[in-house]
Design a protein around this motif. Sequence first.
Motif, PDB file in Angstrom:
ATOM      1  N   SER A   1       0.840  -1.195   0.000  1.00 47.63           N
ATOM      2  CA  SER A   1       0.000   0.000   0.000  1.00 47.63           C
ATOM      3  C   SER A   1       0.878   1.249   0.000  1.00 47.63           C
ATOM      4  O   SER A   1       2.098   1.170   0.142  1.00 47.63           O
ATOM      5  CB  SER A   1      -0.889   0.001   1.250  1.00 47.63           C
ATOM      6  N   ASP A   2       0.239   2.387  -0.123  1.00 51.38           N
ATOM      7  CA  ASP A   2       0.952   3.660  -0.024  1.00 51.38           C
ATOM      8  C   ASP A   2       1.694   3.757   1.312  1.00 51.38           C
ATOM      9  O   ASP A   2       2.727   4.406   1.398  1.00 51.38           O
ATOM     10  CB  ASP A   2      -0.022   4.836  -0.131  1.00 51.38           C
TER      11      ASP A   2
ATOM     12  N   ALA B   1      16.062  -8.584  -7.070  1.00 51.95           N
ATOM     13  CA  ALA B   1      16.282  -8.181  -8.457  1.00 51.95           C
ATOM     14  C   ALA B   1      15.107  -7.411  -9.058  1.00 51.95           C
ATOM     15  O   ALA B   1      15.305  -6.520  -9.887  1.00 51.95           O
ATOM     16  CB  ALA B   1      16.578  -9.408  -9.314  1.00 51.95           C
ATOM     17  N   LEU B   2      13.876  -7.755  -8.672  1.00 49.62           N
ATOM     18  CA  LEU B   2      12.691  -7.191  -9.311  1.00 49.62           C
ATOM     19  C   LEU B   2      11.493  -7.394  -8.396  1.00 49.62           C
ATOM     20  O   LEU B   2      11.417  -8.417  -7.697  1.00 49.62           O
ATOM     21  CB  LEU B   2      12.440  -7.909 -10.644  1.00 49.62           C
ATOM     22  N   ILE B   3      10.556  -6.456  -8.442  1.00 50.74           N
ATOM     23  CA  ILE B   3       9.306  -6.612  -7.692  1.00 50.74           C
ATOM     24  C   ILE B   3       8.154  -6.487  -8.667  1.00 50.74           C
ATOM     25  O   ILE B   3       8.050  -5.521  -9.422  1.00 50.74           O
ATOM     26  CB  ILE B   3       9.182  -5.573  -6.566  1.00 50.74           C
ATOM     27  N   GLU B   4       7.309  -7.500  -8.650  1.00 53.82           N
ATOM     28  CA  GLU B   4       6.166  -7.565  -9.554  1.00 53.82           C
ATOM     29  C   GLU B   4       4.905  -7.123  -8.817  1.00 53.82           C
ATOM     30  O   GLU B   4       4.632  -7.576  -7.708  1.00 53.82           O
ATOM     31  CB  GLU B   4       6.023  -9.009 -10.042  1.00 53.82           C
ATOM     32  N   GLN B   5       4.160  -6.263  -9.447  1.00 51.76           N
ATOM     33  CA  GLN B   5       2.845  -5.787  -9.023  1.00 51.76           C
ATOM     34  C   GLN B   5       2.731  -5.559  -7.517  1.00 51.76           C
ATOM     35  O   GLN B   5       1.954  -6.216  -6.827  1.00 51.76           O
ATOM     36  CB  GLN B   5       1.761  -6.767  -9.473  1.00 51.76           C
ATOM     37  N   PRO B   6       3.463  -4.570  -6.976  1.00 53.03           N
ATOM     38  CA  PRO B   6       3.391  -4.338  -5.539  1.00 53.03           C
ATOM     39  C   PRO B   6       2.079  -3.720  -5.069  1.00 53.03           C
ATOM     40  O   PRO B   6       1.640  -3.983  -3.955  1.00 53.03           O
ATOM     41  CB  PRO B   6       4.565  -3.389  -5.274  1.00 53.03           C
TER      42      PRO B   6
ATOM     43  N   ILE C   1       1.283   6.417  -7.056  1.00 50.49           N
ATOM     44  CA  ILE C   1       2.345   6.788  -6.111  1.00 50.49           C
ATOM     45  C   ILE C   1       3.732   6.490  -6.678  1.00 50.49           C
ATOM     46  O   ILE C   1       4.717   7.124  -6.299  1.00 50.49           O
ATOM     47  CB  ILE C   1       2.159   6.090  -4.744  1.00 50.49           C
ATOM     48  N   LEU C   2       3.824   5.557  -7.607  1.00 52.20           N
ATOM     49  CA  LEU C   2       5.123   5.171  -8.153  1.00 52.20           C
ATOM     50  C   LEU C   2       5.812   6.331  -8.867  1.00 52.20           C
ATOM     51  O   LEU C   2       7.026   6.343  -8.997  1.00 52.20           O
ATOM     52  CB  LEU C   2       4.978   3.980  -9.092  1.00 52.20           C
TER      53      LEU C   2
END
Length: 97
Positions: A48-49, A65-70, A78-79
């Motif tokens: 969440s925010d 290495a990577l984060i998918e659909q946080p 917010i990104l």
Amino acid sequence: MAAQARANALRPLLKVKIGGDNDMARIRAVREAAPASRIILDANEGWSDDNIVANLAFAAEHGIALIEQPLPAGRDGILRNIVHPVPICADESVHEA
């Protein structure tokens, strides 16, 4: 999660599904169990925010290495305004080419 990561620690890449309470403990456990593997986290729209900045920083500290659909689909505005110490990709947020 640590036991599964340890059992697969010789694999070069692990995708770990998280997205809820205690994600930092899960990240730490998986990283410690598979120190040589590249790790992708699929947060399954579970951040969440309120927690994304801290979770991203923690993930970076642990070499993720990577984060998918946080974030939930449609809530990723917010990104634009936060630092991305780990690359983020989307799946649920993208529904057309």
